[in-house]
Scaffold this motif. Sequence first.
Motif, PDB file in Angstrom:
ATOM      1  N   GLN A   7       8.108  -2.375  19.807  1.00 52.34           N
ATOM      2  CA  GLN A   7       6.912  -1.718  20.252  1.00 52.34           C
ATOM      3  C   GLN A   7       5.371  -2.366  19.339  1.00 52.34           C
ATOM      4  OE1 GLN A   7       6.417   2.510  20.785  1.00 52.34           O
ATOM      5  NE2 GLN A   7       8.544   2.719  20.134  1.00 52.34           N
ATOM      6  N   VAL A   8       6.209  -2.688  17.736  1.00 53.82           N
ATOM      7  CA  VAL A   8       4.600  -3.375  17.099  1.00 53.82           C
ATOM      8  C   VAL A   8       3.979  -4.520  17.486  1.00 53.82           C
ATOM      9  CG1 VAL A   8       4.252  -3.313  14.974  1.00 53.82           C
ATOM     10  CG2 VAL A   8       5.186  -1.193  15.399  1.00 53.82           C
ATOM     11  N   ASP A   9       2.997  -4.896  17.459  1.00 53.92           N
ATOM     12  CA  ASP A   9       2.598  -6.323  17.393  1.00 53.92           C
ATOM     13  C   ASP A   9       2.327  -6.043  15.855  1.00 53.92           C
ATOM     14  OD1 ASP A   9       1.397  -8.462  17.848  1.00 53.92           O
ATOM     15  OD2 ASP A   9      -0.651  -7.669  18.825  1.00 53.92           O
ATOM     16  N   PHE A  10       3.427  -6.963  15.359  1.00 53.84           N
ATOM     17  CA  PHE A  10       2.969  -7.298  13.704  1.00 53.84           C
ATOM     18  C   PHE A  10       2.759  -8.489  13.917  1.00 53.84           C
ATOM     19  CE2 PHE A  10       5.045  -7.510   9.097  1.00 53.84           C
ATOM     20  CZ  PHE A  10       4.132  -6.900   8.880  1.00 53.84           C
ATOM     21  N   ASN A  11       1.004  -8.851  12.720  1.00 55.95           N
ATOM     22  CA  ASN A  11       0.381 -10.140  12.316  1.00 55.95           C
ATOM     23  C   ASN A  11       0.158 -10.596  11.163  1.00 55.95           C
ATOM     24  OD1 ASN A  11      -1.484  -8.965  12.333  1.00 55.95           O
ATOM     25  ND2 ASN A  11      -2.007  -9.771  15.018  1.00 55.95           N
ATOM     26  N   LEU A  12       0.879  -9.295   9.994  1.00 52.67           N
ATOM     27  CA  LEU A  12       0.598  -9.442   9.129  1.00 52.67           C
ATOM     28  C   LEU A  12       1.036 -10.796   7.889  1.00 52.67           C
ATOM     29  CD1 LEU A  12       0.744  -5.494   7.841  1.00 52.67           C
ATOM     30  CD2 LEU A  12      -1.541  -6.759   8.331  1.00 52.67           C
ATOM     31  N   PRO A  13       0.238 -11.356   7.480  1.00 53.42           N
ATOM     32  CA  PRO A  13       0.479 -12.124   6.412  1.00 53.42           C
ATOM     33  C   PRO A  13       1.593 -11.212   5.178  1.00 53.42           C
ATOM     34  CG  PRO A  13      -1.227 -11.940   6.266  1.00 53.42           C
ATOM     35  CD  PRO A  13      -1.048 -11.183   6.783  1.00 53.42           C
ATOM     36  N   LEU A  14       2.526 -12.769   5.088  1.00 52.81           N
ATOM     37  CA  LEU A  14       3.554 -12.703   4.068  1.00 52.81           C
ATOM     38  C   LEU A  14       2.486 -11.271   3.166  1.00 52.81           C
ATOM     39  CD1 LEU A  14       6.234 -12.508   2.544  1.00 52.81           C
ATOM     40  CD2 LEU A  14       5.110 -15.184   1.486  1.00 52.81           C
ATOM     41  N   VAL A  15       1.912 -11.467   2.535  1.00 57.86           N
ATOM     42  CA  VAL A  15       1.428 -10.337   1.192  1.00 57.86           C
ATOM     43  C   VAL A  15       0.968  -8.770   1.213  1.00 57.86           C
ATOM     44  CG1 VAL A  15       0.046 -10.030  -1.224  1.00 57.86           C
ATOM     45  CG2 VAL A  15       1.035 -12.226  -0.777  1.00 57.86           C
ATOM     46  N   GLN A  16       0.247  -9.146   3.057  1.00 56.39           N
ATOM     47  CA  GLN A  16       0.174  -7.849   3.429  1.00 56.39           C
ATOM     48  C   GLN A  16       1.311  -6.931   4.043  1.00 56.39           C
ATOM     49  OE1 GLN A  16      -3.236  -8.892   5.685  1.00 56.39           O
ATOM     50  NE2 GLN A  16      -4.462  -7.829   4.067  1.00 56.39           N
ATOM     51  N   ALA A  17       2.376  -7.904   4.387  1.00 58.99           N
ATOM     52  CA  ALA A  17       3.224  -7.567   4.965  1.00 58.99           C
ATOM     53  C   ALA A  17       4.301  -6.693   3.662  1.00 58.99           C
ATOM     54  CB  ALA A  17       4.434  -8.459   5.579  1.00 58.99           C
ATOM     55  N   GLN A  18       4.645  -7.446   2.861  1.00 60.11           N
ATOM     56  CA  GLN A  18       5.379  -6.764   0.965  1.00 60.11           C
ATOM     57  C   GLN A  18       4.263  -5.828   1.118  1.00 60.11           C
ATOM     58  OE1 GLN A  18       5.326 -10.168  -1.409  1.00 60.11           O
ATOM     59  NE2 GLN A  18       6.884 -10.626  -0.212  1.00 60.11           N
ATOM     60  N   GLU A  19       2.824  -5.828   0.497  1.00 60.97           N
ATOM     61  CA  GLU A  19       2.347  -4.484   0.458  1.00 60.97           C
ATOM     62  C   GLU A  19       3.066  -3.026   1.342  1.00 60.97           C
ATOM     63  OE1 GLU A  19       1.453  -3.323  -2.076  1.00 60.97           O
ATOM     64  OE2 GLU A  19       0.751  -4.704  -3.327  1.00 60.97           O
ATOM     65  N   PHE A  20       2.957  -3.653   2.896  1.00 62.50           N
ATOM     66  CA  PHE A  20       2.747  -2.609   3.758  1.00 62.50           C
ATOM     67  C   PHE A  20       4.510  -1.994   4.193  1.00 62.50           C
ATOM     68  CE2 PHE A  20       2.819  -1.480   8.708  1.00 62.50           C
ATOM     69  CZ  PHE A  20       1.792  -0.930   8.112  1.00 62.50           C
ATOM     70  N   HIS A  21       5.430  -3.159   3.908  1.00 59.63           N
ATOM     71  CA  HIS A  21       6.825  -1.511   3.548  1.00 59.63           C
ATOM     72  C   HIS A  21       6.894  -0.930   2.318  1.00 59.63           C
ATOM     73  CE1 HIS A  21      11.133  -1.259   3.700  1.00 59.63           C
ATOM     74  NE2 HIS A  21      10.712  -1.962   2.163  1.00 59.63           N
ATOM     75  N   ALA A  22       6.193  -1.495   1.006  1.00 57.15           N
ATOM     76  CA  ALA A  22       6.282  -0.463  -0.113  1.00 57.15           C
ATOM     77  C   ALA A  22       5.040   0.302   0.147  1.00 57.15           C
ATOM     78  CB  ALA A  22       6.035  -1.273  -1.512  1.00 57.15           C
ATOM     79  N   LEU A  23       4.326  -0.227   0.660  1.00 58.82           N
ATOM     80  CA  LEU A  23       3.324   1.262   1.520  1.00 58.82           C
ATOM     81  C   LEU A  23       3.519   2.466   2.152  1.00 58.82           C
ATOM     82  CD1 LEU A  23       0.241  -0.630   2.038  1.00 58.82           C
ATOM     83  CD2 LEU A  23      -0.004   1.314  -0.042  1.00 58.82           C
ATOM     84  N   LEU A  24       4.252   1.783   2.690  1.00 57.97           N
ATOM     85  CA  LEU A  24       4.687   2.904   4.143  1.00 57.97           C
ATOM     86  C   LEU A  24       5.924   4.137   3.101  1.00 57.97           C
ATOM     87  CD1 LEU A  24       5.059   1.243   7.051  1.00 57.97           C
ATOM     88  CD2 LEU A  24       4.270   2.821   7.079  1.00 57.97           C
ATOM     89  N   ASP A  25       7.164   3.160   2.246  1.00 54.78           N
ATOM     90  CA  ASP A  25       8.023   3.864   2.237  1.00 54.78           C
ATOM     91  C   ASP A  25       7.321   4.778   0.725  1.00 54.78           C
ATOM     92  OD1 ASP A  25       9.830   2.665   3.312  1.00 54.78           O
ATOM     93  OD2 ASP A  25      11.863   1.765   1.283  1.00 54.78           O
ATOM     94  N   ASP A  26       6.770   4.188  -0.128  1.00 53.67           N
ATOM     95  CA  ASP A  26       5.754   5.253  -0.839  1.00 53.67           C
ATOM     96  C   ASP A  26       5.456   6.222  -0.335  1.00 53.67           C
ATOM     97  OD1 ASP A  26       6.997   3.894  -2.910  1.00 53.67           O
ATOM     98  OD2 ASP A  26       5.035   2.596  -3.612  1.00 53.67           O
ATOM     99  N   TYR A  27       4.438   5.603   0.615  1.00 61.04           N
ATOM    100  CA  TYR A  27       4.130   7.721   1.499  1.00 61.04           C
ATOM    101  C   TYR A  27       4.965   8.085   2.044  1.00 61.04           C
ATOM    102  CZ  TYR A  27       0.826  10.576   3.819  1.00 61.04           C
ATOM    103  OH  TYR A  27      -0.193  11.144   5.435  1.00 61.04           O
TER     104      TYR A  27
END
Length: 204
Positions: A165-185
């Motif tokens: 469902q997700v159109d995911f196009n974040l670059p690497l560093v942001q993709a790494q941060e996004f996973h961490a942000l989602l889990d910590d949230y």
Amino acid sequence: MQTINVTQLYDILYAKLGPRKWWPAQSTVQLLCGAILIQNTNWRNVDRALNLMEDQTHFGIGALLNLTTEQLQDLIRPSGFFRSKERYLRALLTAYRDDFKGWRQLTTADLRKQLRALPGIGNETADVLLLFVFRRPAFVADTYTRRLFAALGMPSKNYLDLQKQVDFNLPLVQAQEFHALLDDYGKLGVDDFNLAATYQLTSH
């Protein structure tokens, strides 16, 4: 209700939580161990096992693979499911020693297939390895992520359904941060910042 996309959700979470600086590991081998040991447990238990492994092997690949089955099981016992995790970990570390150099030349899709073929490597662990070991942008649609996305109006039947469902196009560093942000949230509790009351998520 404001409509936002994945990039805007990243920006909102980053503004609220700041940089997370994941994955917590001092070496690739330690990261690989953590990626297996975290399955079906919490990081406190993983940390206990990792400390034992560091004391005994300093995360040397040879030292780890030279351990007997019983020795390795004893070290990772605090993480739970130690018998199956010992097999998974030994297979992953062997692949790291023997195969990862060649695998780095593969396309992301083919690399993911190779990782998924290893015992104990499911969708989530494969994507974590893509993201943090092979440094390929990947969307980790884990439980915390599916829960938040459902609250924001994007329910999913399972891991792969949300990825589609997700159109995911974040670059690497942001993709790494996004996973961490989602889990910590997700670990904070139920929508502490009232995101669901404010935003509606769209895939575009």
